[in-house]
Design a protein around this motif. Sequence first.
Motif, mmCIF file in Angstrom:
data_model
loop_
_atom_site.group_PDB
_atom_site.id
_atom_site.type_symbol
_atom_site.label_atom_id
_atom_site.label_comp_id
_atom_site.label_asym_id
_atom_site.label_seq_id
_atom_site.Cartn_x
_atom_site.Cartn_y
_atom_site.Cartn_z
ATOM 1 N N MET A 1 46.616 15.215 66.298
ATOM 2 C CA MET A 1 47.004 16.264 67.238
ATOM 3 C C MET A 1 45.849 17.216 67.515
ATOM 4 O O MET A 1 45.606 17.611 68.672
ATOM 5 C CB MET A 1 48.220 17.010 66.689
ATOM 6 N N GLU A 2 45.138 17.590 66.472
ATOM 7 C CA GLU A 2 44.010 18.506 66.652
ATOM 8 C C GLU A 2 42.898 17.865 67.478
ATOM 9 O O GLU A 2 42.273 18.520 68.323
ATOM 10 C CB GLU A 2 43.470 18.945 65.287
ATOM 11 N N MET A 3 42.640 16.570 67.257
ATOM 12 C CA MET A 3 41.606 15.891 68.025
ATOM 13 C C MET A 3 42.015 15.742 69.497
ATOM 14 O O MET A 3 41.176 15.833 70.391
ATOM 15 C CB MET A 3 41.310 14.526 67.419
ATOM 16 N N LEU A 4 43.306 15.508 69.745
ATOM 17 C CA LEU A 4 43.789 15.446 71.131
ATOM 18 C C LEU A 4 43.518 16.763 71.856
ATOM 19 O O LEU A 4 43.045 16.777 72.995
ATOM 20 C CB LEU A 4 45.290 15.143 71.156
ATOM 21 N N LYS A 5 43.826 17.863 71.195
ATOM 22 C CA LYS A 5 43.614 19.171 71.819
ATOM 23 C C LYS A 5 42.131 19.457 72.023
ATOM 24 O O LYS A 5 41.735 20.076 73.015
ATOM 25 C CB LYS A 5 44.242 20.259 70.948
ATOM 26 N N LYS A 6 41.303 19.007 71.087
ATOM 27 C CA LYS A 6 39.866 19.259 71.173
ATOM 28 C C LYS A 6 39.238 18.459 72.297
ATOM 29 O O LYS A 6 38.347 18.961 73.006
ATOM 30 C CB LYS A 6 39.212 18.913 69.834
ATOM 31 N N SER B 1 49.589 6.426 58.595
ATOM 32 C CA SER B 1 49.593 6.841 59.999
ATOM 33 C C SER B 1 50.333 8.159 60.177
ATOM 34 O O SER B 1 49.896 9.033 60.936
ATOM 35 C CB SER B 1 50.236 5.756 60.865
ATOM 36 N N PHE B 2 51.465 8.307 59.501
ATOM 37 C CA PHE B 2 52.191 9.572 59.591
ATOM 38 C C PHE B 2 51.360 10.724 59.033
ATOM 39 O O PHE B 2 51.372 11.828 59.581
ATOM 40 C CB PHE B 2 53.524 9.476 58.834
ATOM 41 N N LYS B 3 50.620 10.477 57.962
ATOM 42 C CA LYS B 3 49.790 11.528 57.381
ATOM 43 C C LYS B 3 48.642 11.937 58.307
ATOM 44 O O LYS B 3 48.157 13.068 58.240
ATOM 45 C CB LYS B 3 49.223 11.052 56.038
ATOM 46 N N LEU B 4 48.231 11.013 59.176
ATOM 47 C CA LEU B 4 47.127 11.306 60.096
ATOM 48 C C LEU B 4 47.579 12.065 61.344
ATOM 49 O O LEU B 4 46.740 12.495 62.136
ATOM 50 C CB LEU B 4 46.452 9.997 60.524
ATOM 51 N N LEU B 5 48.882 12.225 61.548
ATOM 52 C CA LEU B 5 49.370 12.871 62.759
ATOM 53 C C LEU B 5 48.778 14.267 62.990
ATOM 54 O O LEU B 5 48.347 14.578 64.110
ATOM 55 C CB LEU B 5 50.900 12.943 62.736
#
Length: 406
Positions: free
Chosen positions: A189-194, A181-185
């Motif tokens: 974040m990029e998907m949230l912005k997109k 999960s930490f590695k997916l952060l």
Amino acid sequence: MPRVNLFTCSSSFDTDNSHSNTINLPSTEIVGDSDWLMGKKLFSSKEKLQQVLFMEALRKNFEFKTFKSGKNILVVKCVDDTCKWRLRALKFGSLNMFKITKYYSVHSCALDVRNRDHRHASFKLIGHKICHKFDGASSSYRPGDIKEDFQKQFGYEISYHKAWKAREYAVEKVRGTPEDSFKLLPLYMEMLKKKNSGTCTFLEVNNANNFKYFFMAIGGCIHGFISSIRPVIAIDGTFLKGKFKGTLFIATALDGNNQLYPVAFGVGDSENDASWGWFLMKLKVAIGEVPNFFFISDRHPSIQKNVNIAFPNVAYGICTHHLKQNLRAKFKEIEVGAIVELAAKAYRPQHFNYFMNEIQKVDERVVKYLQDAGYEKWARCHFDGLRYSIMTTNIAESMNSVLKNP
């Protein structure tokens, strides 16, 4: 803390959706009541066949042992050497599928061989069958619940430790490991912005590339707060209970219907000067300058110190509920909480002075304590700004309660 890879992301989450909706075997795999294995059915893998055998052993209250196991063959027998129950399965062609070729379904073993401490009730088997319990965000399916359900369904008593291991196994199968999960952060974040225009996210790591801080404010929440929400934010921190602990920082407001309105979230190591300072500086970047802005929090010294640094021109107040709790802890033999609340909510100075005089009659030390806290921080009539009658951090505490299980 785990390492955070800023360039690659883990894809090791389990995608096996083959688990059933109950601990029972899927009804589509059961033919008849007892001899459904005699249909010489094909199984997708040897592991799947073994899992089905384990569940059959639990349902019928018997135990078996593996006589021979290899890439192309599986032979199992009853634990009682005098019993004729056995099964043989072979790999089917060039595929990984296994087919039952021989099966003797009748047990001739003594009843005393069938005991209550079932060898096939492993934590992995139990965990695989309860995966569906963790498909959502809730984690409220506890080891005690697993023990009780298993006892009701199969009649076997499993230990609390085994139930706990089964739960951990199921959570990992559904959600992956905390390290994953930490590695997916970064990707998250990029998907949230997109997908959410205007979203503001920050991730900070140390020199060893280990996780340090995280900040997230959804674009829609930022825009709504600036344009439509009363400019009062309650901030608070609460403990995280995952593998790596830490603290969740929350900034919450109220909408026009007095419903919880999330503004921003952060994760840090603990409530200290460094973490609160980092969170509040990122919050300043997210929302910018807001007219008539007001912060309210408990009396944690790091919060007030860093609010003054990050938002030097913003009003700051303390929660009257926490103030009363602090009074109760400091002056255990004195009960003036009700009068303090009346003084805090008084609109006129003369009413405020009346209640303070009443408190002084009880104990002058309490008055001194309230003076040191700063009348302008907790008393409505002394506050120079717009507080919108928000006297406590209940909105932040309520958000903590909402997020308890997730």
